[in-house]
Design a protein around this motif. Structure first.
Motif, short mmCIF file in Angstrom:
data_model
loop_
_atom_site.label_atom_id
_atom_site.label_comp_id
_atom_site.label_asym_id
_atom_site.label_seq_id
_atom_site.Cartn_x
_atom_site.Cartn_y
_atom_site.Cartn_z
N SER A 243 2.20 -18.75 4.75
CA SER A 243 3.31 -17.28 3.31
C SER A 243 2.84 -17.47 1.85
O SER A 243 2.33 -18.26 1.49
CB SER A 243 5.02 -18.41 3.31
N SER B 181 2.52 -7.07 -6.97
CA SER B 181 2.64 -6.15 -5.95
C SER B 181 1.97 -4.59 -6.90
O SER B 181 2.39 -4.61 -7.57
CB SER B 181 3.92 -5.21 -6.15
N TYR C 236 4.86 -2.00 -7.51
CA TYR C 236 5.87 -2.45 -8.58
C TYR C 236 5.86 -2.52 -9.93
O TYR C 236 5.93 -3.13 -11.00
CB TYR C 236 7.42 -3.24 -7.98
N ARG D 39 -1.55 -8.60 5.43
CA ARG D 39 -0.29 -9.80 5.19
C ARG D 39 0.47 -10.14 7.38
O ARG D 39 0.98 -10.50 7.00
CB ARG D 39 0.26 -8.88 4.47
N HIS D 40 -0.12 -8.75 8.32
CA HIS D 40 0.54 -9.03 9.31
C HIS D 40 -0.60 -10.01 10.14
O HIS D 40 -1.41 -9.73 10.43
CB HIS D 40 0.00 -7.85 10.06
N ARG D 41 0.41 -11.32 9.49
CA ARG D 41 -0.67 -12.77 10.24
C ARG D 41 -0.46 -12.98 11.05
O ARG D 41 -0.98 -13.68 11.99
CB ARG D 41 -0.28 -14.03 9.59
N MET D 42 0.10 -12.23 11.90
CA MET D 42 0.51 -12.50 13.69
C MET D 42 -0.93 -12.70 14.26
O MET D 42 -1.32 -13.27 15.31
CB MET D 42 1.71 -12.25 14.10
N GLU E 147 4.26 -7.89 17.99
CA GLU E 147 4.31 -7.59 16.34
C GLU E 147 4.08 -6.36 16.32
O GLU E 147 4.49 -5.10 14.96
CB GLU E 147 2.52 -8.36 16.57
N HIS F 280 7.00 -5.06 15.26
CA HIS F 280 7.36 -4.98 14.05
C HIS F 280 6.75 -4.21 13.17
O HIS F 280 7.44 -3.93 12.26
CB HIS F 280 7.04 -6.47 13.86
N LEU G 61 8.91 -1.56 10.90
CA LEU G 61 8.80 -2.69 9.39
C LEU G 61 7.92 -0.77 8.52
O LEU G 61 8.37 -0.48 7.83
CB LEU G 61 7.95 -3.27 8.99
N ARG G 62 6.79 -0.85 8.61
CA ARG G 62 5.91 -0.19 8.02
C ARG G 62 6.06 1.01 8.42
O ARG G 62 5.25 1.73 7.54
CB ARG G 62 4.65 -0.58 7.93
N ASN H 123 10.40 3.61 2.49
CA ASN H 123 10.02 3.39 1.34
C ASN H 123 8.90 2.32 1.24
O ASN H 123 8.08 1.33 0.37
CB ASN H 123 11.25 1.63 1.33
C1 LIG Z 1 9.78 -3.42 1.23
C2 LIG Z 1 8.82 -4.63 1.10
C3 LIG Z 1 8.33 -4.87 0.26
C4 LIG Z 1 7.35 -6.07 -0.24
N1 LIG Z 1 6.45 -6.61 -1.35
C5 LIG Z 1 5.50 -7.32 -1.41
C6 LIG Z 1 5.52 -7.63 -2.86
O1 LIG Z 1 5.94 -7.83 -3.75
N2 LIG Z 1 4.63 -8.75 -2.21
C7 LIG Z 1 4.07 -9.41 -1.23
O2 LIG Z 1 3.47 -9.96 -1.08
N3 LIG Z 1 4.03 -8.41 -0.36
C8 LIG Z 1 4.81 -7.58 -0.38
N4 LIG Z 1 5.85 -7.16 0.72
C9 LIG Z 1 4.99 -7.66 2.55
C10 LIG Z 1 5.93 -8.44 3.14
O3 LIG Z 1 5.77 -10.17 1.88
C11 LIG Z 1 4.98 -9.88 4.37
O4 LIG Z 1 3.91 -10.07 4.11
C12 LIG Z 1 4.67 -8.21 5.06
O5 LIG Z 1 5.62 -6.84 5.14
C13 LIG Z 1 3.87 -8.33 6.15
O6 LIG Z 1 5.06 -8.86 7.92
P1 LIG Z 1 5.98 -9.76 8.01
O7 LIG Z 1 5.38 -11.58 7.12
O8 LIG Z 1 7.50 -9.25 7.96
O9 LIG Z 1 4.87 -10.25 9.65
P2 LIG Z 1 4.09 -10.86 10.03
O10 LIG Z 1 2.98 -11.63 9.67
O11 LIG Z 1 3.26 -9.79 10.55
O12 LIG Z 1 4.49 -11.89 11.25
C14 LIG Z 1 5.15 -10.77 12.24
C15 LIG Z 1 6.95 -12.11 12.17
O13 LIG Z 1 6.48 -13.46 12.63
C16 LIG Z 1 7.27 -13.97 12.02
N5 LIG Z 1 7.33 -15.19 11.41
C17 LIG Z 1 5.49 -14.70 10.94
N6 LIG Z 1 5.38 -15.96 10.10
C18 LIG Z 1 6.53 -17.05 9.04
C19 LIG Z 1 6.69 -17.55 9.17
N7 LIG Z 1 5.60 -18.11 8.47
N8 LIG Z 1 7.84 -18.49 8.71
C20 LIG Z 1 8.86 -17.86 9.90
N9 LIG Z 1 8.76 -16.13 10.55
C21 LIG Z 1 7.57 -16.87 10.66
C22 LIG Z 1 8.66 -12.98 11.09
O14 LIG Z 1 9.35 -12.64 12.21
C23 LIG Z 1 8.13 -11.87 11.07
O15 LIG Z 1 8.69 -10.86 10.95
C24 LIG Z 1 6.56 -6.07 1.38
C25 LIG Z 1 6.75 -5.73 2.40
C26 LIG Z 1 8.29 -4.82 2.62
C27 LIG Z 1 8.13 -4.50 3.41
#
Ligand SMILES: Cc1cc2nc3c(=O)[nH]c(=O)nc-3n(C[C@H](O)[C@H](O)[C@H](O)COP(=O)(O)OP(=O)(O)OC[C@H]3O[C@@H](n4cnc5c(N)ncnc54)[C@H](O)[C@@H]3O)c2cc1C
Length: 474
Positions: free
Chosen positions: A92, A97, A100, A342-345, A416, A419, A423-424, A428
């Motif tokens: 994680s 950012s 911001y 950042r969409h790790r999955m 995925e 999701h 989200l994207r 915002n």
């Molecule tokens: C409004 C907004 C502001 C943001 N601001 C920042 C920022 O300032 N800095 C920053 O670094 N990132 C920021 N992000 C990115 C955010 O932190 C996520 O990294 C990014 O949106 C990827 O989404 P995810 O982690 O939900 O999804 P994915 O990695 O695509 O994962 C898919 C889903 O799998 C599950 N999942 C995956 N890994 C885990 C885990 N380890 N534990 C539990 N469940 C898990 C969750 O249900 C997740 O939704 C921002 C995102 C948004 C939408």
């Protein structure tokens, strides 16, 4: 019921036990009849280290290391280095950012490879110029945004600034190079960390190798045994070199298509529906699939409604959506890629960052009268990149600003995709990744319209509209 058989649920607190001891406590339940508390009471850090040395390292019972979790703070690492740091699915992250916050002049990494080499001057001049132009762009773009989003009655200076900052910073960030520094917080278990350190130590950039070494040393203070043997992996380094040689013969393909759906299974929607029935039934998967194939259109829509129709805003769709997968090839600006990664999955295969696939120009930059300075900065970056790429293409990538396009291959499942696209595509999200998310929806809906009809998207937005509104050039 005797006390011995009473249900007990409690935490093993990291305030009382070290991460390695917690991991051993859990591991020992496999052979010990004692309670977790009793096992933990018998352990010491030394005994835990011995256990890990024997079982995790010696016998390969590596999953035990997943119970040791670390929180690692990484400061002033380049955005290019974050690509390797954040490339682990089972970890994680939160990163400073570019939406911001603003970057101070000089806030870039100077790679060890260029120091005291003729390339040092090229590198410094390019980054200083990009940071200077980034700074000069902030005020005119901010002014324009403030005109378009005037102060509301009674709104304070800081509230107005907070409401409008991401709008102008979102456009100006296109100027920042990959050498720009960031801070990252990482939470990771020791098993994933060992792999992460190996990848970092095997990376072609000195900065990433140094970070890998520093992470290893810091982690060893908490988990002395579990990452002790994480070293450079010749398999990774030699394979990457050979593949780079082999692919060099294929040359550079220009392409302007932002997204292509490369592969999917035509029947995937039916398989998802069959899997959903299968999960609740006693039939074989073949029977479930034959049944779904035999359904008429109305009955299939009914089944899709049953599977996805009750989703509320924060509900995650059934896991059976993972039986449908898609491979896309995207061409997106580096800023969007940094968010996409950042969409790790999903499985992502990005190509090396180059200055050879064109760049995006945000419309706000043009409308603020800043386009010629912006384009000149892109030329400066492109020239410096060209000067360095033959010498070291990995180091040259530091100079590439967020505006430049990057190719990435990605394979993800429908769950995925739900999701990411939901989200994207929100208002915002940054306009670059919004455009990509909506484009993904369009391509997937062309081949699988039934389940994707349930995507929870904002009303009345289309990727073309986002592109027209926000880009002077993509
Ligand atoms: C409004 C907004 C502001 C943001 N601001 C920042 C920022 O300032 N800095 C920053 O670094 N990132 C920021 N992000 C990115 C955010 O932190 C996520 O990294 C990014 O949106 C990827 O989404 P995810 O982690 O939900 O999804 P994915 O990695 O695509 O994962 C898919 C889903 O799998 C599950 N999942 C995956 N890994 C885990 C885990 N380890 N534990 C539990 N469940 C898990 C969750 O249900 C997740 O939704 C921002 C995102 C948004 C939408």
């Amino acid at each position: 019921m005797s006390d011995q058989f009473q249900r007990q649920i409690y935490l093993l607190s990291p305030r009382q036990l070290s991460p390695e001891t917690i991991a051993v406590t859990f591991a020992k339940t496999s052979r010990s009849p004692l309670t977790f508390r009793e096992i933990a009471d018998e352990l010491s850090d030394e005994k835990s280290a011995e256990f890990h040395e024997k079982w995790v390292v010696g016998y390969g019972h590596a999953s035990v290391a997943e119970h040791a979790v670390l929180h690692i703070a990484l400061e002033n690492v380049s955005r290019l280095a974050t690509e390797c740091i954040e490339s682990n699915r089972l970890a994680s992250y939160t990163e400073k950012s570019t939406r911001y916050q603003m970057w101070a002049l000089g806030g870039y990494h100077l790679p060890r490879e260029v120091i005291d080499e003729p390339q040092e001057l090229v590198f410094r001049k390019c980054c200083d110029h990009l940071f200077q132009v980034y700074h000069e762009s902030l005020e005119p773009v901010r002014e324009l945004v403030r005109k378009r989003f005037p102060r509301r009655e009674g709104e304070s200076d800081s509230a107005w600034e907070n409401r409008t900052r991401s709008k102008y910073v979102d456009a100006c960030r296109f100027l920042l190079p990959a050498a720009a520094l960031a801070n990252v917080g990482m939470t990771i278990n020791a098993r994933a960390l060992e792999h992460a350190i190996r990848k970092m130590l095997s990376h072609p950039l000195a900065e990433v190798q140094e970070i890998g070494q520093a992470v290893k040393e810091s982690a060893q203070r908490e988990v002395p045994t579990l990452v002790k043997y994480a070293d450079r992996v010749p398999y990774l380094t030699a394979t990457q070199e050979d593949l780079a040689d082999a692919t060099a013969k294929l040359g550079l393909d220009q392409s302007s298509e932002p997204l292509r759906l490369i592969s999917y299974d035509l029947e995937a929607e039916l398989r998802v529906m069959a899997a959903a029935l299968y999960a609740q039934g006693t039939c074989s998967f073949d029977s479930a699939l034959t049944h779904v194939r035999s359904l008429g259109e109305v009955a299939r829509l009914d089944l899709a409604q049953t599977i996805l129709g009750r989703l509320e805003r924060f509900d995650i769709p059934l896991r059976e959506l993972e039986h449908a997968t898609y491979t896309f090839e995207a061409l997106v600006d580096q800023g969007a890629y940094l968010e996409l990664k950042r969409h790790r999955m999903m499985t992502q295969t990005p190509q090396r960052l180059t200055a050879e696939l064109g760049y995006a120009v945000p419309k706000l930059i043009t409308e603020a009268g800043f386009e010629s300075a912006f384009r000149e900065a892109m030329d400066v970056a492109s020239d410096a990149y060209q000067e360095m790429v033959g010498w070291n293409p990995y180091v040259a990538a530091y100079l590439v600003p967020n505006a430049f396009n990057r190719r990435v291959l990605m394979t993800l499942n429908l769950r995925e995709l739900f999701h990411l696209c939901e989200l994207r595509s929100q208002s915002n999200a940054h306009f670059s990744i919004r455009r990509l998310a909506l484009l993904m929806v369009e391509l997937v809906r062309q081949v699988h319209p039934v389940l994707t009809a349930f995507l929870r998207l904002p009303e009345g937005v289309h990727w073309r509209g986002i592109e027209d509104e926000h880009f002077a050039q993509v």
